[in-house]
Design a protein around this motif. Sequence first.
Motif, PDB file in Angstrom:
ATOM      1  N   UNK A   7      38.825  42.653  36.578  1.00 18.38           N
ATOM      2  CA  UNK A   7      37.912  41.908  37.445  1.00 18.38           C
ATOM      3  C   UNK A   7      36.508  42.057  36.907  1.00 18.38           C
ATOM      4  N   UNK A   8      36.278  41.504  35.746  1.00 19.70           N
ATOM      5  CA  UNK A   8      34.979  41.738  35.148  1.00 19.70           C
ATOM      6  C   UNK A   8      33.909  40.810  35.671  1.00 19.70           C
ATOM      7  N   UNK A   9      34.314  39.999  36.621  1.00 22.34           N
ATOM      8  CA  UNK A   9      33.349  38.986  37.043  1.00 22.34           C
ATOM      9  C   UNK A   9      33.223  37.943  35.966  1.00 22.34           C
ATOM     10  N   UNK A  10      34.143  37.988  35.071  1.00 26.08           N
ATOM     11  CA  UNK A  10      34.088  37.155  33.875  1.00 26.08           C
ATOM     12  C   UNK A  10      34.974  35.949  34.121  1.00 26.08           C
TER      13      UNK A  10
ATOM     14  N   UNK B  25      40.047  32.335  34.248  1.00 21.57           N
ATOM     15  CA  UNK B  25      40.643  31.041  33.888  1.00 21.57           C
ATOM     16  C   UNK B  25      41.796  31.245  32.921  1.00 21.57           C
ATOM     17  N   UNK B  26      41.591  32.116  31.970  1.00 18.97           N
ATOM     18  CA  UNK B  26      42.656  32.395  31.005  1.00 18.97           C
ATOM     19  C   UNK B  26      43.881  32.947  31.719  1.00 18.97           C
TER      20      UNK B  26
ATOM     21  N   UNK C 125      28.048  37.783  36.016  1.00 18.12           N
ATOM     22  CA  UNK C 125      29.151  38.702  36.304  1.00 18.12           C
ATOM     23  C   UNK C 125      28.874  39.564  37.533  1.00 18.12           C
TER      24      UNK C 125
ATOM     25  N   UNK D 167      48.099  29.962  24.375  1.00 23.31           N
ATOM     26  CA  UNK D 167      48.675  29.528  25.638  1.00 23.31           C
ATOM     27  C   UNK D 167      48.424  28.062  25.905  1.00 23.31           C
TER      28      UNK D 167
ATOM     29  N   UNK E  91      30.137  39.293  40.284  1.00 23.62           N
ATOM     30  CA  UNK E  91      31.369  39.528  41.040  1.00 23.62           C
ATOM     31  C   UNK E  91      32.234  40.577  40.375  1.00 23.62           C
ATOM     32  N   UNK E  92      31.612  41.387  39.590  1.00 24.05           N
ATOM     33  CA  UNK E  92      32.368  42.409  38.877  1.00 24.05           C
ATOM     34  C   UNK E  92      33.079  43.319  39.867  1.00 24.05           C
ATOM     35  N   UNK E  93      34.306  43.682  39.531  1.00 27.61           N
ATOM     36  CA  UNK E  93      35.101  44.554  40.399  1.00 27.61           C
ATOM     37  C   UNK E  93      34.768  46.026  40.251  1.00 27.61           C
TER      38      UNK E  93
ATOM     39  N   UNK F 256      40.639  47.577  37.152  1.00 26.71           N
ATOM     40  CA  UNK F 256      39.290  47.160  37.529  1.00 26.71           C
ATOM     41  C   UNK F 256      38.653  46.295  36.456  1.00 26.71           C
TER      42      UNK F 256
ATOM     43  N   UNK G  49      35.036  36.248  24.812  1.00 20.70           N
ATOM     44  CA  UNK G  49      34.381  37.553  24.639  1.00 20.70           C
ATOM     45  C   UNK G  49      34.960  38.343  23.487  1.00 20.70           C
TER      46      UNK G  49
ATOM     47  N   UNK H 232      38.270  27.254  28.413  1.00 17.51           N
ATOM     48  CA  UNK H 232      38.450  28.656  28.074  1.00 17.51           C
ATOM     49  C   UNK H 232      37.556  29.126  26.940  1.00 17.51           C
TER      50      UNK H 232
ATOM     51  N   UNK I 156      45.703  30.262  33.344  1.00 15.78           N
ATOM     52  CA  UNK I 156      46.473  29.450  32.397  1.00 15.78           C
ATOM     53  C   UNK I 156      47.771  30.151  32.033  1.00 15.78           C
ATOM     54  N   UNK I 157      47.637  31.438  31.763  1.00 20.96           N
ATOM     55  CA  UNK I 157      48.838  32.191  31.399  1.00 20.96           C
ATOM     56  C   UNK I 157      49.863  32.115  32.518  1.00 20.96           C
TER      57      UNK I 157
ATOM     58  N   UNK J 267      35.683  33.208  32.721  1.00 21.62           N
ATOM     59  CA  UNK J 267      36.600  32.631  31.737  1.00 21.62           C
ATOM     60  C   UNK J 267      37.863  33.470  31.616  1.00 21.62           C
ATOM     61  N   UNK J 268      37.685  34.740  31.838  1.00 25.11           N
ATOM     62  CA  UNK J 268      38.859  35.607  31.839  1.00 25.11           C
ATOM     63  C   UNK J 268      39.811  35.207  32.949  1.00 25.11           C
TER      64      UNK J 268
END
Lengths: 657, 100, 189
Positions: free
Chosen positions: A631-634, A639-640, B96, C102, B98-100, A628, C91, B23, A643-644, A636-637
């Motif tokens: 899915x922080x609603x973040x 996006x990262x 945020x 990456x 859309x947080x899960x 869970x 963050x 990023x 990329x990975x 940029x996460x």
Amino acid sequence: MLWLIPALPLLGAVVNGLVGSRLPRALSSWLAVAFLGAAFGVSVSAVSNLIALPAEERVIHETLYQWIGVGDFSVNVAFWFDPLSAIMILVITGIGTLITMYAVGYMEHEHDYARFFTAMNLFAFAMLMLVLADNYLLMFLGWEGVGVCSYLLIGFWFNRDNLAVGTDEKFLSPRSSATKAFVVNRIGDFGFMLGIILMFWTFGSLAFEEVFHDAEAMFQIGAPVITIMTLLLFLGATGKSAQIPLYVWLPDAMAGPTPVSALIHAATMVTAGVYMVARSHVLYELAPITLSVVAIIGVLTAFVAATIALAQNDLKRVLAYSTVSQLGYMFFALGVGAFGAGIFHLMTHAFFKALLFLSAGAVMHAMNDMIDMRRLGGLRKIMPITFATFLIGALALSGFPLFSGFFSKDEILAEGYSRGAIVLWVVGVLVALMTAIYSFRAVILTFGGKPRWKEGEVVGAHDKDAHDEHGAHGLHPHEASPVMWVPLVVLAVGALFGGFVGLPHILGPNYFAQFLEPVFGGHELEISATLEWTLIATSTIAALIGIFIALRFYAGDTKIPAQLARDYPSLYNLLANKYWVDQIYDYTLARPGRWLANAFWLDVDGRVINGFADGLGHAFRNIGQRVRSLQGGYARGYALAMLIGIVVVIAVVVARL
Amino acid sequence: MLTVTHYTILSALLFAIGALTVLIRRNPLIMFMGIELMLNAVNLAFVAFSRFLNDMSGQVFVFIVLTVAAAEVAVGLALVVAIFRARENVDVDEIDLLKG
Amino acid sequence: MNYGALMEAIVFYLFATLAILAALGVVIARSAVRSALALALVFVSLAAMYILLNAPFLAVAQIMIYAGAVLILFLFVIMVLNPRLDIIGARSTAQTVTAILFSIALLGLMVATLIGGQLAPATGIFTPDLIREVGHVQVIGALLFGEFLLPFEIASVVLLIAIVGAMTLARRERVDPTATKRDLKRDLR
């Protein structure tokens, strides 16, 4: 048409089970009698059909349908009807009907009559399936079925705790007794099952025809496989037929209503083991070691049980131990190879033991459920019919000449002696002596002498949930109602005259043995007439001595028994406490067993398995929590992550190029 | 002698830097600039290939990309304005819901 | 001495370096305005590249559209939003490091592929000479209105949608005639 015989009581059980509680008591109970009575009628007709056949062909094999069919192995629901089954079904349905009829009167104050009669009919169904089955698996079905019904009926008054009225003896509650019966029987059943499995493994089939035929073809006398198989089956028999070491449930089974004791624990269920061994005689004849074991255990049980019966104060307990003892006689007969004699005693015993139990029930009914013999006495004038029938039963049990028990017991002893089991024979005679003693002790204490109770005396006042509504009132004993004493009289006739079908050959023809010849093969006693008369005389003298001792000790309220108890306290305690067997079993088996069960329940099931299941749930929840967080609603996460992913995919593609 | 490889390596570099921008920066506007950077890098690659393969479709493609990029910037910036108009600071991490 | 090739090389490396440095400037600059200006520099360098690659029309279009319109739009929005100085970084440090790693990995992969690869033979008909002869604008025009008509039309529709969308999105919702900044903040939260 054979299928009707078990089907009718089954139908009765279904009717009573579904709608019985909504029917008026009379209808519900008489329906049960009617169904079983109809089964008796069909049985008679079936037997006469059987007799119409020539002796060598007296087998009717009726298959209903295939129950199990797996590869080569198949088990059918099918009936095997030969002289042995014929005798059994006549006993079960005939005596069963009489007892059920008696129960109509006995249970007249019972609220839960439908449940009772359902179980009685269901029992009859199971027992009939047991004796009519043509294979061991179907027999085992009936075997288990009677065990279940026994449990239901012993524990019929499951709400009650202590049923002993007018005495401070502590007996097991009906619920515990029922459980005890079932659990002890289970041990025997385990042996039975192992035997069946071994049978399947050896012969590939469980049907009588095939097993017996293959056994004789494949094995010599004394083959180890057969010995083990028969021993395992016998273990089952010791459970069901209350022999050492699994007899301990039978005395406690007296917590059930008296008709139950009569039907199940005297005439029918306990004889299932005897029937099973007799039916399997082909196998047992191939295993002389097992036969010796059977005979020894039979005699030993007979002896031990008789000694215990001498010191019991509760009339039903005396009769219970007497049953165990007489069953021992039957196994003695089987063990020396006299299968016909064993079955003969089975039949006569069914008559007189049921008679004794029902008479005792009449006494209980009259005395507000009090059955401690120390509080009875002088009932012969108040209940003459019951007294007469009980006396007849006692005479038959003791083996008094010309009564039925005399002929059957005598045949067993004669067979035992003639086949060389001299030591066992001696013990058998001793047992006959003791049988006479305790039987007449019961007669005298209950019916003879002066009353040791008072008219109007209130007994069992502390038992507010008494089965008999008379309990609140004082004692006003009276003779039983006709619905109860008519069966008594019928059974008494059987106990009196039933022996004449099996006369020792010096006196006349033995129709019984002849009838059973196609099953067991003919066997003439090879002893001289003189010897036979001597043997008869010996057992008769033993019985008479026993009666005399009983009269001497108990008639007229002598102090002799009390004096003896004081002079030999350890012996008396040993007997009165039943050799402490129950206590021994409790400490060595029951407690460790319960400890183990608790351990499995709390630790294994509670901690390990529940822990695993819960742990699985927790694990998933934790994983879920962690995932869970991805899915922080973040954004940029995300996006990262993308990329990975892209890098990985490209790397893979490049690597493959 | 310049080959296509020079141009495409340059394009790759610009692309990587653009990705890094997206990023690492918190300001959505600068993230958008990163995206524009990436689009431009790709455009460069297209033109380079078009030149060395003698195929004009690369350049047409670039033309279209140009158009779409402009449209995308318009809408994207409108979005940013709509979201951040009433906020104190312009920080993408605060969006945020859309947080899960 | 091939002055053409030498010239080409010098221009390329000059503007390439400029582009890279400007791009880095976009990443590193704390102020949004400075990032925007650095981006403008990137656009211009790329325009130079396009000229080198024999696509003058595209170079001009690049400057007009990107440096002229997109960049101005960026600057306007920056002005409207007036953002504080940005904190650079994800963050957590781990994420920053991962991102950098990456990105470098991506770069490495691309470079490795490009260097190791070989360009396919030039099969197209539009050689630089032909383009110089016909005229770059003419060639592109012919293609856009010929072979690539559909994408062209769709692109115009996209533009239309973008216009409408942008207007809709950026409009203030006048629910309450006197909606204050505080109310809207409340709504948005």
